[in-house]
Design a protein around this motif. Structure first.
Motif, PDB file in Angstrom:
ATOM      1  N   VAL A 123       2.998  10.950  26.689  1.00 41.86           N
ATOM      2  CA  VAL A 123       3.239  11.787  27.869  1.00 41.86           C
ATOM      3  C   VAL A 123       4.143  12.963  27.527  1.00 41.86           C
ATOM      4  O   VAL A 123       3.953  14.079  28.022  1.00 41.86           O
ATOM      5  CB  VAL A 123       3.878  10.942  28.995  1.00 41.86           C
ATOM      6  CG1 VAL A 123       4.269  11.811  30.191  1.00 41.86           C
ATOM      7  CG2 VAL A 123       2.931   9.845  29.437  1.00 41.86           C
ATOM      8  N   GLN A 124       5.151  12.725  26.692  1.00 35.59           N
ATOM      9  CA  GLN A 124       6.137  13.749  26.342  1.00 35.59           C
ATOM     10  C   GLN A 124       6.186  13.862  24.818  1.00 35.59           C
ATOM     11  O   GLN A 124       7.019  13.264  24.154  1.00 35.59           O
ATOM     12  CB  GLN A 124       7.505  13.337  26.888  1.00 35.59           C
ATOM     13  CG  GLN A 124       8.647  14.286  26.601  1.00 35.59           C
ATOM     14  CD  GLN A 124       8.621  15.492  27.507  1.00 35.59           C
ATOM     15  OE1 GLN A 124       7.774  15.586  28.377  1.00 35.59           O
ATOM     16  NE2 GLN A 124       9.519  16.423  27.289  1.00 35.59           N
ATOM     17  N   PRO A 125       5.266  14.643  24.227  1.00 33.03           N
ATOM     18  CA  PRO A 125       5.193  14.694  22.756  1.00 33.03           C
ATOM     19  C   PRO A 125       6.357  15.415  22.115  1.00 33.03           C
ATOM     20  O   PRO A 125       6.618  15.224  20.926  1.00 33.03           O
ATOM     21  CB  PRO A 125       3.869  15.418  22.500  1.00 33.03           C
ATOM     22  CG  PRO A 125       3.599  16.188  23.744  1.00 33.03           C
ATOM     23  CD  PRO A 125       4.187  15.407  24.862  1.00 33.03           C
ATOM     24  N   ALA A 126       7.055  16.271  22.855  1.00 31.08           N
ATOM     25  CA  ALA A 126       8.136  17.053  22.268  1.00 31.08           C
ATOM     26  C   ALA A 126       9.430  16.823  23.035  1.00 31.08           C
ATOM     27  O   ALA A 126       9.445  16.263  24.131  1.00 31.08           O
ATOM     28  CB  ALA A 126       7.777  18.537  22.288  1.00 31.08           C
ATOM     29  N   GLU A 127      10.522  17.282  22.431  1.00 27.20           N
ATOM     30  CA  GLU A 127      11.823  17.167  23.073  1.00 27.20           C
ATOM     31  C   GLU A 127      11.877  18.014  24.347  1.00 27.20           C
ATOM     32  O   GLU A 127      11.096  18.958  24.485  1.00 27.20           O
ATOM     33  CB  GLU A 127      12.914  17.608  22.101  1.00 27.20           C
ATOM     34  CG  GLU A 127      12.978  16.775  20.828  1.00 27.20           C
ATOM     35  CD  GLU A 127      13.979  17.348  19.825  1.00 27.20           C
ATOM     36  OE1 GLU A 127      14.940  16.646  19.502  1.00 27.20           O
ATOM     37  OE2 GLU A 127      13.771  18.498  19.383  1.00 27.20           O
ATOM     38  N   PRO A 128      12.790  17.702  25.290  1.00 23.75           N
ATOM     39  CA  PRO A 128      13.818  16.645  25.257  1.00 23.75           C
ATOM     40  C   PRO A 128      13.265  15.301  25.718  1.00 23.75           C
ATOM     41  O   PRO A 128      12.281  15.246  26.455  1.00 23.75           O
ATOM     42  CB  PRO A 128      14.855  17.170  26.243  1.00 23.75           C
ATOM     43  CG  PRO A 128      14.044  17.905  27.264  1.00 23.75           C
ATOM     44  CD  PRO A 128      12.937  18.551  26.495  1.00 23.75           C
ATOM     45  N   PHE A 129      13.931  14.228  25.309  1.00 20.75           N
ATOM     46  CA  PHE A 129      13.574  12.882  25.741  1.00 20.75           C
ATOM     47  C   PHE A 129      14.700  12.349  26.640  1.00 20.75           C
ATOM     48  O   PHE A 129      15.859  12.279  26.233  1.00 20.75           O
ATOM     49  CB  PHE A 129      13.390  11.952  24.542  1.00 20.75           C
ATOM     50  CG  PHE A 129      12.226  12.329  23.677  1.00 20.75           C
ATOM     51  CD1 PHE A 129      10.929  12.076  24.087  1.00 20.75           C
ATOM     52  CD2 PHE A 129      12.431  12.956  22.447  1.00 20.75           C
ATOM     53  CE1 PHE A 129       9.847  12.426  23.284  1.00 20.75           C
ATOM     54  CE2 PHE A 129      11.352  13.305  21.641  1.00 20.75           C
ATOM     55  CZ  PHE A 129      10.057  13.052  22.070  1.00 20.75           C
ATOM     56  N   LEU A 130      14.336  11.998  27.855  1.00 17.92           N
ATOM     57  CA  LEU A 130      15.296  11.465  28.816  1.00 17.92           C
ATOM     58  C   LEU A 130      14.981   9.996  29.036  1.00 17.92           C
ATOM     59  O   LEU A 130      13.952   9.643  29.617  1.00 17.92           O
ATOM     60  CB  LEU A 130      15.208  12.223  30.144  1.00 17.92           C
ATOM     61  CG  LEU A 130      15.362  13.746  30.047  1.00 17.92           C
ATOM     62  CD1 LEU A 130      15.224  14.378  31.422  1.00 17.92           C
ATOM     63  CD2 LEU A 130      16.700  14.130  29.415  1.00 17.92           C
ATOM     64  N   LEU A 131      15.858   9.115  28.555  1.00 19.54           N
ATOM     65  CA  LEU A 131      15.622   7.676  28.576  1.00 19.54           C
ATOM     66  C   LEU A 131      16.707   6.997  29.395  1.00 19.54           C
ATOM     67  O   LEU A 131      17.886   7.362  29.320  1.00 19.54           O
ATOM     68  CB  LEU A 131      15.629   7.103  27.159  1.00 19.54           C
ATOM     69  CG  LEU A 131      14.708   7.772  26.133  1.00 19.54           C
ATOM     70  CD1 LEU A 131      14.942   7.167  24.757  1.00 19.54           C
ATOM     71  CD2 LEU A 131      13.259   7.613  26.544  1.00 19.54           C
ATOM     72  N   ALA A 174      13.845   9.591  13.602  1.00 23.24           N
ATOM     73  CA  ALA A 174      12.626  10.366  13.325  1.00 23.24           C
ATOM     74  C   ALA A 174      12.889  11.865  13.323  1.00 23.24           C
ATOM     75  O   ALA A 174      11.934  12.656  13.191  1.00 23.24           O
ATOM     76  CB  ALA A 174      11.558  10.025  14.352  1.00 23.24           C
ATOM     77  N   GLY A 175      14.144  12.282  13.513  1.00 22.16           N
ATOM     78  CA  GLY A 175      14.478  13.700  13.422  1.00 22.16           C
ATOM     79  C   GLY A 175      14.688  14.403  14.750  1.00 22.16           C
ATOM     80  O   GLY A 175      15.004  15.594  14.772  1.00 22.16           O
ATOM     81  N   TYR A 176      14.539  13.706  15.866  1.00 24.44           N
ATOM     82  CA  TYR A 176      14.748  14.335  17.174  1.00 24.44           C
ATOM     83  C   TYR A 176      16.245  14.348  17.497  1.00 24.44           C
ATOM     84  O   TYR A 176      16.972  13.416  17.163  1.00 24.44           O
ATOM     85  CB  TYR A 176      13.988  13.583  18.265  1.00 24.44           C
ATOM     86  CG  TYR A 176      12.487  13.637  18.085  1.00 24.44           C
ATOM     87  CD1 TYR A 176      11.770  14.799  18.386  1.00 24.44           C
ATOM     88  CD2 TYR A 176      11.781  12.538  17.605  1.00 24.44           C
ATOM     89  CE1 TYR A 176      10.396  14.849  18.223  1.00 24.44           C
ATOM     90  CE2 TYR A 176      10.401  12.572  17.442  1.00 24.44           C
ATOM     91  CZ  TYR A 176       9.720  13.737  17.739  1.00 24.44           C
ATOM     92  OH  TYR A 176       8.364  13.788  17.568  1.00 24.44           O
ATOM     93  N   ARG A 177      16.688  15.423  18.187  1.00 23.92           N
ATOM     94  CA  ARG A 177      18.106  15.533  18.520  1.00 23.92           C
ATOM     95  C   ARG A 177      18.357  15.719  20.024  1.00 23.92           C
ATOM     96  O   ARG A 177      19.456  15.453  20.497  1.00 23.92           O
ATOM     97  CB  ARG A 177      18.732  16.716  17.756  1.00 23.92           C
ATOM     98  CG  ARG A 177      18.776  16.495  16.243  1.00 23.92           C
ATOM     99  CD  ARG A 177      19.636  15.296  15.881  1.00 23.92           C
ATOM    100  NE  ARG A 177      19.678  15.043  14.452  1.00 23.92           N
ATOM    101  CZ  ARG A 177      18.886  14.204  13.821  1.00 23.92           C
ATOM    102  NH1 ARG A 177      17.967  13.506  14.509  1.00 23.92           N
ATOM    103  NH2 ARG A 177      18.997  14.021  12.527  1.00 23.92           N
ATOM    104  N   GLN A 178      17.360  16.205  20.755  1.00 28.52           N
ATOM    105  CA  GLN A 178      17.542  16.385  22.198  1.00 28.52           C
ATOM    106  C   GLN A 178      17.168  15.080  22.915  1.00 28.52           C
ATOM    107  O   GLN A 178      16.088  14.942  23.469  1.00 28.52           O
ATOM    108  CB  GLN A 178      16.694  17.545  22.703  1.00 28.52           C
ATOM    109  CG  GLN A 178      17.121  18.898  22.118  1.00 28.52           C
ATOM    110  CD  GLN A 178      16.288  20.025  22.679  1.00 28.52           C
ATOM    111  OE1 GLN A 178      16.004  20.059  23.870  1.00 28.52           O
ATOM    112  NE2 GLN A 178      15.896  20.962  21.813  1.00 28.52           N
TER     113      GLN A 178
END
Length: 921
Positions: A710-718, A738-742
């Motif tokens: 659903v959300q392939p790119a940043e930001p990720f809100l969990l 995996a290299g994500y920072r947002q």
């Protein structure tokens, strides 16, 4: 908020009241006598063409008072009056007060049994009555003065004043009200409270006294009658007495207002509405009317009332509130354009020398905007109930905010006594501007599916709808003997007006109420059933049938075998007929428990084990049929549940708690608004076919893949509640790796999993936490709870402590199962779990028990409750600082661990989540 710094709503103290104890108190009848001396020839009363001046009324009352003294009426005694509406009735009230006794009105229309009870209960030595009533009551142990037979004796007495005064605490009248047990209770009102009311009324009225004309509308058995009579006389005005027939004919009453040039009118809200309807059909409007005062029930400004006041130029509307135990306690004035916009006016602020408190069940103040029980304090309070000391002590409680109060007394001997509060049983809340809003009765609180609901608050919300004229909300059992919240409505009287649909009403209520407070059924009635005294007769409301509610669209028939079978299941489970394939499950009265029952029947009928979240969104037979019939239903189910997929903001993904379901997150999604996409992530295995995860890392990796679809790119809100917060934490670890920072992580009321390993050090840490938390936890458990509950709580926690120890020592699968059963019982009703659901919960508990977290390189946000458990990790951060390299933002929210995301706490939690999302943006 502490008691010391709690500011009640307090009415100001007038100059006349200050130091009244030093000057001596003037009673209401003495205030009348003073006015009779000032304006002896002014007209005091008119009745059907006859008029009586102040001098004449005073002299007739003096003569009757002296006669009553000869038969036993004396200071501090009770004297009954059972007289038809007439000038003699008014003379009788004044005469009784002049003897120093308290008058006890007995309505001639009451049944003989009730009149006999009132005579016996008050033990009144004297009853003033007309001949017909006197004949009926013969044989009672009371001296009966018959007006017709003793007229000549009365006329022989002197006509000058008796000069008998009374102390503030001495009784002035006893008015009987209906009791909750069916036994009437007599409210004893003292002189001090009534004098305070009169002084306030004279100060607050804008009318010129010597020409003021007031209709005497209320029955003598209602306390408003005292206010009508004495506030008019003490201002030098004229009281216009009318017969019962005219009181019931609002058309003729409207005409009388013009014919008699009435300036002030006291009416209950229901009569005000009927008068407004009648006024719509009349050409002329009374130009003299300046004040209408209403009290007794919830006031709603209907279109008819608005129209009436638009025609009554310069007339103000006063909404007053006060039970019989305090008379008027608060008041609110509407004038100018206020009539055009305020549908449910507040009851205002307290009058002079009155205090208003809004408290919770522990007599602690609630915050502004929060509903609580309304308590009244100050000089307005009644003395109590006649011969009912236990009921008096229960209703009039010590005021924890005032040590003592000095009543208005004689000379230098003002009486000092323990300050009291009257618990009204009414639900209210304080508005930001300081006014008080009435919400209904506390004793109409109901409990539906575990939620406590104030019916009055729902009724108030319904009354804001322009097409709803009257509303009563209560709990009723349906055909399955399950409790439902039901709204009984009376619609608009406009011709050809069609009632709003259930869908329209529910959408309207959702703007101001949480989902659990929205009724399951709406029943329209021509009129609401009333008791003999004009109150709503809830016992006479009709039982629920199985009729289909008005959903605003036609019944769509099924088009195939699957839809037909589903229709049968829905009609049986919901007990509603007929049901269309486009009808929404929840709009038909469905809820989460019925959803589980219905999905079990679907499993038996179709072999499909659908999760309850299937009904979120478009919960219709049509959609379920498509899901069952599609080939996708046999494929691996997705963990993602689109609770609210629309909106322009980045989506929030909320992880399931240990129960595995995300059904309960629907309220959070709704409170976050239509522009915030909200996805729940439910546990694998709820469909009965997939294997549930038993290891945290693999579960989080699976959920990360679902999120990235659903959300392939940043930001990720969990985010996640309870176990869901830990899963969100592990997902953030994997995304960061995996290299994500947002990445933003929100944890709702869960402790850091720093004691997951089964070793000796975890036992030591757990024991240290128990030692730290024991004093605070014990105070929480003991406060306001019965000893049996305290002991049961202690037993359960000792049992849990043993399970923790066995699990930490590696006691094997058996002890792990025991431990998770004990833990789950704190957050789930295990009796309602299916075997499939139990297996999922056991797997999740095993994953949690084996989880050994690493330090997260970023920052975390924790929303936690104040509630402390015996095994809580120490510290405000619940131990998360040790696992967050950049620290933890901690916010405290309402509720406890079990109900933090449920209504009514969901709205508060959603506001904090929204703040978290805005900071993340």
């Amino acid at each position: 908020m502490s008691v010391e710094n709690y500011p009640p709503t307090v009415g100001r103290e007038p100059a006349e009241a200050r130091g009244a104890a030093d000057k001596g108190m003037v009673c209401a009848h003495e205030m009348f006598e003073a006015q009779a001396e000032r304006t002896p020839d002014a007209v005091a009363v008119t009745f059907e063409g006859a008029s009586v001046t102040y001098r004449e009324l005073n002299e007739r009352a003096n003569q009757l008072a002296r006669h009553l003294q000869t038969v036993g009426s004396k200071p501090k005694s009770f004297c009954g009056i059972c007289v038809e509406r007439s000038i003699e009735m008014l003379v009788g009230v004044l005469a009784i007060l002049k003897t120093g006794a308290a008058y006890v009105p007995l309505d001639p229309a009451y049944p003989i049994e009730r009149l006999a009870f009132m005579l016996e209960d008050t033990r009144m030595p004297v009853l003033l009555a007309q001949r017909g009533i006197a004949e009926t009551l013969k044989g009672q142990p009371t001296s009966i003065v018959t007006l017709e037979d003793e007229r000549q004796c009365v006329a022989q007495h002197e006509a000058d004043d008796l000069y008998i005064s009374a102390a503030a605490q001495d009784p002035a009248y006893v008015i009987f009200t209906s009791g909750s047990t069916g036994r009437p209770k007599g409210v004893v009102m003292g002189h001090g409270a009534l004098v305070n009311l009169l002084r306030w009324q004279l100060e607050s009225s804008r009318l010129a006294g010597d020409r003021m004309k007031t209709v005497q509308f209320a029955s003598l058995s209602f306390d408003v009658s005292f206010q009508e009579m004495f506030s008019t006389w003490c201002a030098g005005g004229t009281l216009v007495l009318i017969r019962d027939e005219l009181r019931r004919d609002v058309r003729r009453l409207w005409e009388l207002l013009s014919a008699e040039r009435i300036e002030r009118l006291f009416l209950p809200p229901v009569v005000l509405q009927h008068l407004a309807v009648a006024a719509d059909k009349q050409q002329a409007a009374p130009a003299s009317l300046r004040e209408i005062i209403t009290a007794g029930e919830q006031l709603k400004i209907t279109p008819q009332i608005r129209h009436m006041f638009a025609r009554l130029a310069g007339c103000t509307l006063h909404n007053q509130y006060g039970p019989s135990e305090s008379h008027v306690a608060t008041a609110y004035r509407l004038d100018g354009d206020a009539h055009l916009w305020m549908e449910l006016p507040p009851i205002g602020r307290p009058i002079t020398n009155v205090e208003i408190y809004i408290l919770d069940e522990h007599l602690q103040p609630v915050e502004t905007g929060i509903a609580g029980e309304l308590y009244i304090g100050g000089v307005c309070l009644a003395q109590g109930y006649v011969n009912r000391p236990e009921l008096t002590d229960k209703s009039f409680v010590p005021n924890p905010f005032r040590a003592a109060t000095t009543t208005l007394g004689e000379g230098d001997s003002g009486a000092t006594e323990q300050a009291r509060l009257y618990r009204t049983g009414d639900l209210a809340r304080r508005l930001p501007d300081g006014n008080v809003e009435f919400l209904g009765r506390v004793d109409h609180q109901v409990k539906i599916h575990g939620y406590r609901i104030e019916a009055g608050e729902v009724e108030a919300a319904l009354l804001r709808h322009e097409a709803v004229r009257e509303a009563v909300v209560t709990a009723r059992d349906d055909a399955r003997n399950e409790r439902q919240l039901v709204a009984y409505l009376v619609g608009d009287e406009a011709p050809n007006a069609s009632p709003p649909s259930v869908m329209e009403l529910r959408d309207f209520l959702r703007a101001s109420l949480p989902e659990f407070m929205i009724p399951s059924a709406f029943v329209y009635l021509d009129t609401l059933p009333l008791t003999p005294n004009g109150k709503i007769n809830r016992a006479a409301l009709p039982a629920l049938g199985d009729e289909r509610p008005n959903l605003g669209h036609v019944v769509a028939p099924p088009t195939g075998a699957v839809e037909s079978r589903l229709k049968e299941i829905w009609e049986r489970v919901l007990n509603v007929r007929p049901i269309g394939v486009k009808d929404n499950f929840f709009e038909l009265g469905g809820h989460s428990l019925l959803a589980v029952a219905m999905l079990i029947e679907i499993k038996e009928a179709f072999g499909k084990n659908l999760p309850a979240s299937t009904l979120l969104g478009e919960g219709t037979i049509e959609r379920l049929a498509r899901t069952i019939a599609s080939s996708e239903a046999d494929e691996e189910s997705s963990a993602l549940v689109s609770i609210q997929p629309l909106g322009s903001r980045p989506p929030l993904f909320f992880l399931h708690p240990i129960g595995g379901e995300v059904f309960g997150y629907a309220a959070l999604a709704r409170h976050l608004g239509a522009d915030q996409p909200f996805y729940g992530i439910q546990a694998r295995g709820l469909d009965g076919r997939q294997t549930p995860f038993r290891e945290m890392s693999a579960m989080a990796a699976y959920y990360v893949d679902e999120v990235r679809r659903v959300q392939p790119a940043e930001p990720f809100l969990l985010g996640g509640y309870s176990l869901g917060g830990i899963i969100a934490f592990e997902m953030a670890q994997q995304l960061y790796g995996a290299g994500y920072r947002q990445i933003e992580v929100l944890i709702v009321d869960e402790e850091a999993p720093i004691h997951g390993a089964r070793n000796f050090s975890s036992i030591v840490s757990s024991a240290m936490n128990v030692a730290r938390n024991l004093p605070h936890w014990f105070m929480q458990q003991v406060a306001g709870r019965p000893a049996v509950e305290v002991l049961e709580g202690a037993r359960r926690n000792l049992f849990k402590l043993g399970r923790h120890a066995r699990a930490a020592l590696g006691g094997g699968a058996g002890s792990l199962t025991e431990a998770y059963e004990v833990e789950l019982a704190d957050v789930l009703d295990l009796s309602r779990l299916t075997e499939t659901h139990r297996r999922v919960c056991a797997a999740l508990y095993e994953a949690l028990s084996n989880y050994e977290p690493r330090v997260y390189p970023g920052r975390l946000t924790l929303l936690r409750t104040r509630a402390q458990t015996l095994f809580s990790a120490s510290g405000r951060d619940k131990g998360w600082t040790r696992l967050a390299a950049e620290g933890v933002d901690v916010k405290v929210v309402r509720g406890n661990h079990r109900d933090v995301y449920e209504e009514p706490n969901a709205a508060t939690l959603a506001r904090e989540i929204d703040c978290f999302l805005r900071r993340a943006k």
